[in-house]
Scaffold this motif. Structure first.
Motif, PDB file in Angstrom:
ATOM      1  N   ASN A   1       0.955  -1.196   0.087  1.00 38.17           N
ATOM      2  CA  ASN A   1       0.047   0.075  -0.132  1.00 38.17           C
ATOM      3  C   ASN A   1       0.833   1.235   0.028  1.00 38.17           C
ATOM      4  OD1 ASN A   1      -2.275  -1.277  -0.074  1.00 38.17           O
ATOM      5  ND2 ASN A   1      -2.560  -1.565   2.001  1.00 38.17           N
TER       6      ASN A   1
ATOM      7  N   LYS B   1      -1.142   7.824   3.307  1.00 31.42           N
ATOM      8  CA  LYS B   1      -2.097   7.438   2.325  1.00 31.42           C
ATOM      9  C   LYS B   1      -1.997   5.678   2.226  1.00 31.42           C
ATOM     10  CE  LYS B   1      -2.018  11.346  -0.886  1.00 31.42           C
ATOM     11  NZ  LYS B   1      -1.666  11.844  -1.973  1.00 31.42           N
TER      12      LYS B   1
ATOM     13  N   ASP C   1      -4.219   4.657   4.977  1.00 31.11           N
ATOM     14  CA  ASP C   1      -5.367   4.867   4.818  1.00 31.11           C
ATOM     15  C   ASP C   1      -5.879   3.585   3.960  1.00 31.11           C
ATOM     16  OD1 ASP C   1      -5.872   7.401   5.733  1.00 31.11           O
ATOM     17  OD2 ASP C   1      -5.454   8.548   4.005  1.00 31.11           O
ATOM     18  N   ARG C   2      -5.106   3.163   3.149  1.00 30.82           N
ATOM     19  CA  ARG C   2      -5.338   1.878   2.247  1.00 30.82           C
ATOM     20  C   ARG C   2      -5.218   0.946   3.110  1.00 30.82           C
ATOM     21  NH1 ARG C   2      -4.808   2.275  -3.706  1.00 30.82           N
ATOM     22  NH2 ARG C   2      -4.394   0.034  -3.717  1.00 30.82           N
TER      23      ARG C   2
ATOM     24  N   ARG D   1      -6.217   0.537   6.356  1.00 32.33           N
ATOM     25  CA  ARG D   1      -7.347   0.582   6.972  1.00 32.33           C
ATOM     26  C   ARG D   1      -8.603   0.396   5.983  1.00 32.33           C
ATOM     27  NH1 ARG D   1     -11.381   1.040   9.576  1.00 32.33           N
ATOM     28  NH2 ARG D   1     -12.123   2.326  11.217  1.00 32.33           N
ATOM     29  N   GLY D   2      -8.470   0.727   4.813  1.00 32.07           N
ATOM     30  CA  GLY D   2      -9.840   0.517   4.003  1.00 32.07           C
ATOM     31  C   GLY D   2     -10.372   1.933   3.731  1.00 32.07           C
ATOM     32  N   ARG D   3     -10.143   2.859   4.427  1.00 34.65           N
ATOM     33  CA  ARG D   3     -10.557   4.112   3.955  1.00 34.65           C
ATOM     34  C   ARG D   3      -9.624   5.098   4.907  1.00 34.65           C
ATOM     35  NH1 ARG D   3     -14.798   6.086   8.081  1.00 34.65           N
ATOM     36  NH2 ARG D   3     -14.670   4.628   9.622  1.00 34.65           N
ATOM     37  N   SER D   4      -9.931   6.529   4.410  1.00 34.61           N
ATOM     38  CA  SER D   4      -8.915   7.636   5.027  1.00 34.61           C
ATOM     39  C   SER D   4      -9.727   7.950   6.413  1.00 34.61           C
ATOM     40  CB  SER D   4      -9.270   8.742   4.154  1.00 34.61           C
ATOM     41  OG  SER D   4      -8.581   9.877   4.797  1.00 34.61           O
ATOM     42  N   LEU D   5      -9.008   7.912   7.617  1.00 38.84           N
ATOM     43  CA  LEU D   5      -9.592   8.069   8.783  1.00 38.84           C
ATOM     44  C   LEU D   5      -8.524   9.003   9.547  1.00 38.84           C
ATOM     45  CD1 LEU D   5     -12.115   7.818  10.412  1.00 38.84           C
ATOM     46  CD2 LEU D   5     -11.309   5.965  11.251  1.00 38.84           C
TER      47      LEU D   5
ATOM     48  N   TYR E   1      -7.285   7.449  12.812  1.00 37.43           N
ATOM     49  CA  TYR E   1      -6.526   6.214  12.887  1.00 37.43           C
ATOM     50  C   TYR E   1      -5.188   6.632  12.514  1.00 37.43           C
ATOM     51  CZ  TYR E   1      -4.853   1.800  10.985  1.00 37.43           C
ATOM     52  OH  TYR E   1      -4.332   0.326  10.517  1.00 37.43           O
TER      53      TYR E   1
END
Length: 162
Positions: free
Chosen positions: A117, A127, A130-131, A133-137, A140
């Motif tokens: 990622n 970034k 984020d990948r 995690r599966g989404r931008s947060l 996190y």
């Protein structure tokens, strides 16, 4: 990111990770904590990752709980079996959730996913997280950064002053 690779630095990195893990989850045995730290060290080197980053992801994802399961995610690095099963089976000798939850397999797959990622994001760690995690947060990422900073501070205190 930390890039210290001497034997002494390696010992101090392992000690810093182990110390932090003990603080975050004192219920985990010292033997297991030491084992997880060595897995992180080995797979971080294999995938050209900062071991403190991998350790930080592990703390955030599972609080260092080997058998953690949450919403289809498994193990120390919280790998989503349903989303990743096809390529994992093709790439690694892992055939089941039971195989995936074995710490050496789980840390290896987690490091592989994290490195891929970050590479896909041209080296942008945020970034890449984020990948992972599966989404931008932001919360996190901030949590990962907070764990990373704490481990780094322990490491710096272990380093000899010149």
């Amino acid at each position: 990111m930390q890039r210290f690779r001497s034997k002494k630095d390696q010992r101090n990195r392992l000690k810093a990770i182990e110390t932090y893990f003990m603080r975050k989850n004192p219920k985990v045995s010292p033997k297991n904590i030491s084992h997880y730290a060595r897995l992180i060290e080995d797979y971080s080197a294999q995938y050209n990752l900062d071991p403190f980053l991998v350790a930080s992801v592990m703390v955030k994802e599972s609080t260092i709980k080997e058998k953690a399961v949450s919403k289809g995610n498994y193990g120390l690095m919280q790998i989503n079996w349903n989303a990743n099963r096809p390529w994992i089976i093709k790439t690694f000798p892992i055939r089941s959730k039971a195989d995936l939850i074995i710490p050496s397999n789980n840390v290896r797959i987690g490091a592989h996913i994290l490195a891929a990622n970050i590479r896909k994001c041209k080296g942008d760690v945020d970034k890449g997280l984020d990948r992972y995690r599966g989404r931008s947060l932001a919360s996190y990422r901030n949590s990962i950064h907070s764990h990373y900073l704490a481990i780094s501070q322990i490491f710096r205190r272990l380093q000899p002053t010149t």
